[in-house]
Design a protein around this motif. Structure first.
Motif, PDB file in Angstrom:
ATOM      1  N   LYS A 120     -26.283  70.351  -4.687  1.00  0.00           N
ATOM      2  CA  LYS A 120     -27.435  69.677  -4.096  1.00  0.00           C
ATOM      3  C   LYS A 120     -27.764  68.370  -4.816  1.00  0.00           C
ATOM      4  CE  LYS A 120     -31.554  71.279  -2.950  1.00  0.00           C
ATOM      5  NZ  LYS A 120     -31.813  70.398  -1.816  1.00  0.00           N
ATOM      6  N   GLU A 121     -27.636  68.377  -6.139  1.00  0.00           N
ATOM      7  CA  GLU A 121     -28.014  67.166  -6.880  1.00  0.00           C
ATOM      8  C   GLU A 121     -27.065  66.011  -6.586  1.00  0.00           C
ATOM      9  OE1 GLU A 121     -27.804  70.255  -7.913  1.00  0.00           O
ATOM     10  OE2 GLU A 121     -27.135  70.441  -9.979  1.00  0.00           O
ATOM     11  N   ASP A 122     -25.833  66.317  -6.166  1.00  0.00           N
ATOM     12  CA  ASP A 122     -24.923  65.229  -5.804  1.00  0.00           C
ATOM     13  C   ASP A 122     -25.251  64.701  -4.407  1.00  0.00           C
ATOM     14  OD1 ASP A 122     -23.658  65.464  -8.212  1.00  0.00           O
ATOM     15  OD2 ASP A 122     -22.134  66.861  -7.468  1.00  0.00           O
ATOM     16  N   ILE A 123     -25.531  65.640  -3.491  1.00  0.00           N
ATOM     17  CA  ILE A 123     -25.856  65.223  -2.124  1.00  0.00           C
ATOM     18  C   ILE A 123     -27.132  64.378  -2.117  1.00  0.00           C
ATOM     19  CG2 ILE A 123     -26.565  66.095   0.139  1.00  0.00           C
ATOM     20  CD1 ILE A 123     -24.597  68.376  -0.223  1.00  0.00           C
ATOM     21  N   ALA A 124     -28.048  64.692  -3.043  1.00  0.00           N
ATOM     22  CA  ALA A 124     -29.310  63.946  -3.111  1.00  0.00           C
ATOM     23  C   ALA A 124     -29.089  62.458  -3.371  1.00  0.00           C
ATOM     24  CB  ALA A 124     -30.201  64.535  -4.200  1.00  0.00           C
ATOM     25  N   LEU A 125     -27.931  62.106  -3.926  1.00  0.00           N
ATOM     26  CA  LEU A 125     -27.622  60.693  -4.184  1.00  0.00           C
ATOM     27  C   LEU A 125     -27.630  59.861  -2.896  1.00  0.00           C
ATOM     28  CD1 LEU A 125     -24.755  60.913  -6.826  1.00  0.00           C
ATOM     29  CD2 LEU A 125     -26.930  59.712  -7.111  1.00  0.00           C
ATOM     30  N   VAL A 126     -27.375  60.511  -1.753  1.00  0.00           N
ATOM     31  CA  VAL A 126     -27.394  59.786  -0.477  1.00  0.00           C
ATOM     32  C   VAL A 126     -28.800  59.245  -0.225  1.00  0.00           C
ATOM     33  CG1 VAL A 126     -27.111  59.974   2.018  1.00  0.00           C
ATOM     34  CG2 VAL A 126     -25.520  61.165   0.506  1.00  0.00           C
ATOM     35  N   ALA A 127     -29.813  60.077  -0.483  1.00  0.00           N
ATOM     36  CA  ALA A 127     -31.197  59.624  -0.288  1.00  0.00           C
ATOM     37  C   ALA A 127     -31.528  58.492  -1.250  1.00  0.00           C
ATOM     38  CB  ALA A 127     -32.160  60.794  -0.483  1.00  0.00           C
ATOM     39  N   VAL A 128     -31.068  58.634  -2.489  1.00  0.00           N
ATOM     40  CA  VAL A 128     -31.330  57.600  -3.495  1.00  0.00           C
ATOM     41  C   VAL A 128     -30.734  56.272  -3.039  1.00  0.00           C
ATOM     42  CG1 VAL A 128     -30.899  56.911  -5.886  1.00  0.00           C
ATOM     43  CG2 VAL A 128     -31.370  59.322  -5.328  1.00  0.00           C
ATOM     44  N   LYS A 129     -29.465  56.318  -2.616  1.00  0.00           N
ATOM     45  CA  LYS A 129     -28.745  55.106  -2.198  1.00  0.00           C
ATOM     46  C   LYS A 129     -29.396  54.487  -0.955  1.00  0.00           C
ATOM     47  CE  LYS A 129     -24.793  55.748   0.157  1.00  0.00           C
ATOM     48  NZ  LYS A 129     -24.926  55.215   1.510  1.00  0.00           N
TER      49      LYS A 129
END
Lengths: 382, 385
Positions: B160-169
């Motif tokens: 989940k913490e990697d997928i969350a990078l999409v929101a950050v980007k």
């Protein structure tokens, strides 16, 4: 445009006032199977599909999600047009011309018997700020429009009643029709007034059914089909959606859609160059109004022509030999589908007792109903 | 087959609760698009309109209602939809009108006003489910997407913490977008700490509900060359629908998108998408969806998209920038208009006029996709400068 496109297969369930025995998906499935059999194709041979649906009519939001399975279109190019069936037919036609593939399918459906609050639903199509607060019924709009049309053209209520009598009688010989009956004009004039001058019998009652049409470009059509029915002209147009800004007496949308189709088909004198027409007659006066808009009659002449029997099956320009919406039933977004289906049957010589003699060119026209001003026209030849 | 180009574009600001009516939103975008290429309504031959469920705007036959706002008065006008995929189907539908030879110019309008559904459009979504087998369970879209996200994560071992990078980007990219509704500098921890809607979906994994409209103008080659020095060509389009019985599918991979992408790539003559495509706008209503779609578009091998994301491959200055606009997660999600917003972003990027959002390296080929209905629609366009 270099390519010619033909209708090579048609299929329908027939049109009945109610269909408690089948779901809307089964209706489409039946029509699709018949159309594919008629055209001699299987779903895998078809390159693209177009479905027709309008959310509130179907009772689903984004009703297109239920389109692929029953057409055999899973994981295939398919999308939905929310318009008249002829809009979808046009899309399928344009896809073939664009080179998506030689075979395309258009589908339309009506399950009007499922709609419990039809009139209230149609009111939701009015502009939410300017028109909806008036709480007008769709039939009130039709009544106003009819009054204006009668006033502008000198058409009489009796002439409109004659349309009802003719169409419901034509429907007697059409095995697909759901509302055929033998009546006289008094019956129409004396029926309950809904919104003067519109009476109960002037309004077409609704029907259920589905139509699927298979289109193909020239070479494929000639290989697959003995009697391809060619699309010669096609036109569609939207006038204004606002009640306050429209022309109430004339059907500008039908005029502009027809002119587009005539231009494409190279037709200058529609009355002479077209043999018969299936025209939208959701309300009796609409048949007359559309005839005049499409230059088949001059202004004010459609009523008298009907009165002397000129639009009967035996007349000089037969109109709605199938029975039209008044005899077959109002099919909402499928109205155009039924019209195209009937024109193809006539041109193939498969119209049974209603068969017209020596017909080579027919016109199918549709309108999207109250409160819209959107019309479609397609001209077909054998 | 004629070549068709995009010659102008207009996009309203995306908002929650706009004061404008749906018709006014459509008008605003249409006017902006016409002004952007100095065209008049009289230069337009036909109009297509894309807008998803009628229940959002609360108008039956919404296409008819929007017609004059979309500039269709007394013109050939047609509305189409495939749920959330509508936005990217719109240029495809417009493309038929011009590529078929029927018309030389076409106005493509997409509009959605979700705030009319009060208090929240999630209520309108209940009626997208099957009336017999699904509606009695009161499902919401977030539930079914949580199922899909879970399946996607479990199959590939994504965290989940990697997928969350999409929101950050994406939210960061959106800081430079004038139409953006919820841009911002968020961290992975912010996403993970936001409210859990339906595990594994947190609030910041989801795009907002929005009101907005978008418009592009299409022209046939001979007309396009007169209108602009740099037309952007629609070189490929593809679309498909998977079965409505979504419970029968394995949700870890978007087959519908691969089918549509293959159709579009074939038309555009693309053999190796990950090499030939320079910029992508995958549909990202949820964080995992961007990665799901990057795999479906064959821009990353299956099971490898997250590693590429972590390595910065998809950043604005990465090898393959994805959602440089800020996507739905940053700019907002007025369903049909959001899809067309993605196509407009590609148009601006390929033209080299994306301003602060411009990706480096003069991209010449871009792909956008959209997705919708019951997780079953794929619509894809390939643009080239």
């Amino acid at each position: 445009m270099s390519k010619r496109v033909a209708i090579i297969g048609i299929g329908t369930t027939g049109f009945r006032a109610t269909t408690p025995d089948v779901s809307y998906r089964e209706l489409t499935y039946e029509a699709a199977m018949k159309a594919y059999l008629d055209a001699g194709v299987q779903p895998k041979d078809i390159d693209s599909f177009v479905a027709t649906s309008e959310d509130f009519f179907e009772g689903y939001s984004i009703a297109d999600e239920y389109s692929p399975d029953q057409l055999g279109a899973v994981l295939r190019p398919i999308y939905t047009v929310s318009g008249d069936f002829i809009h979808s037919l046009t899309s399928a036609y344009m896809m073939i011309l664009s080179g998506i593939g030689p075979i395309s399918v258009a589908q339309g459906l009506s399950k009007a018997s499922n709609m419990l609050t039809l009139s209230e639903m149609v009111t939701f199509a009015m502009d939410p700020i300017y028109n909806r607060p008036l709480k007008e019924s769709p039939h009130a709009v039709a009544g106003l429009e009819m009054a204006r049309f009668l006033y502008e053209t000198g058409t009489t209520r009796e002439q409109c009643a004659k349309v009802v009598v003719k169409n419901k009688r034509n429907a007697l010989n059409n095995p697909y029709a759901g509302h055929s009956v033998l009546i006289d004009t008094d019956h129409v004039l004396n029926s309950e007034v809904i919104s003067y001058p519109l009476t109960q019998m002037d309004i077409s009652p609704h029907s259920d059914g589905a139509v699927v049409v298979v289109l193909a470009e020239e070479e494929t059509a000639k290989t697959l089909c003995d009697k391809p029915i060619w699309i010669r002209g096609i036109g569609w147009c939207s006038d204004t959606p606002g009640l306050e800004t429209r022309n109430w007496g004339q059907a500008i949308y039908a005029q502009m859609a027809a002119e587009m189709a005539y231009k494409m088909a190279g037709i200058r004198y529609p009355r002479k160059e077209i043999n018969f027409a299936e025209i939208n007659d959701e309300f009796s006066y609409k048949e007359l109004q559309h005839l005049e808009a499409m230059r088949i009659c001059r202004k004010g002449e459609a009523g008298p022509l009907t009165e002397i029997g000129g639009t009967e099956i035996t007349g000089e320009f037969p109109v709605n030999p199938s029975g039209g919406c008044l005899g077959v039933g109002n099919l909402y977004e499928l109205n155009g589908g039924h019209k195209v289906f009937e024109v193809v049957r006539q041109l193939r010589g498969e119209a049974g007792k209603n068969q017209l003699k020596n017909v080579t060119t027919g016109l199918a026209q549709s309108w999207r109903g109250i409160p819209t001003t959107t019309g479609t026209v397609v001209i077909l030849s054998n | 087959m004629r070549r068709v180009a995009i010659v102008g574009a207009g996009l309203t600001k995306f908002y929650r609760n706009t004061q404008e009516t749906p018709k006014e939103l459509a008008y605003e975008a249409t006017k902006m698009a016409l002004d952007s290429c100095e065209m008049k309504l009289s230069d337009i031959d036909c109009v297509v309109n894309g807008t998803a469920p009628d229940a959002f705007d609360g108008v039956h036959m919404k296409g008819e209602y929007l017609s004059d706002g979309s500039g269709a008065y007394r013109k050939p006008y047609m509305r189409h939809f495939v749920g959330g995929g509508t936005g990217v189907l719109s240029p495809i539908h417009g493309w038929f009108h011009v590529a078929s030879g029927m018309f030389d110019t076409c106005l493509v309008v997409a509009e959605e006003k979700m705030s009319s559904a009060y208090p929240h459009p999630a209520g309108a979504f209940l009626t997208i489910f099957d009336h017999t087998t699904e509606q009695p369970l009161y499902p919401t879209l977030i539930y079914i997407f949580a199922i899909e996200m879970n399946r996607f994560m479990t199959t590939h071992g994504y965290r989940k913490e990697d997928i969350a990078l999409v929101a950050v980007k994406n939210k960061k990219n959106a800081l430079d977008h004038p139409s953006a509704q919820i841009p911002g500098e968020v961290t992975v921890q912010d996403v993970l700490n936001s409210e859990i809607m339906a595990w594994p979906v947190n609030r910041l994994d989801i795009s907002p509900t929005s009101d907005g409209a978008a418009c592009i103008i299409l022209a046939a080659e001979h007309v396009a060359r007169r209108i602009t020095e740099k037309p952007i060509w629609i070189d490929g389009c593809g679309w498909s629908l998977d079965t409505a019985y979504w419970c029968t599918r394995d949700l870890y991979y978007p087959d519908y998108l691969e089918v549509a992408a293959r159709q579009a790539y074939k038309m555009a003559g693309i053999k190796e998408p990950s090499k030939e495509i320079h910029i992508a706008e995958p549909y990202d209503p949820f964080t995992y969806k961007e990665l799901h779609h990057i795999e479906g578009l064959m821009l990353a091998p299956r099971g490898k998209s997250v590693q590429m994301l972590v390595d910065g491959h998809f950043n604005r200055d990465g090898n393959l920038p994805t959602s440089p606009s800020g996507g739905l997660l940053g700019v907002g999600n007025p369903i049909a208009a959001a899809g067309l917003m993605k196509v407009i972003e590609l148009y601006l990027q390929l033209k080299g006029t994306a301003g602060k959002r411009q990706v480096p390296g003069n991209p010449t080929c871009g792909v956008a996709n959209a997705w919708g209905d019951l997780m079953q629609v794929g619509t894809v366009v390939v643009l080239r400068s």
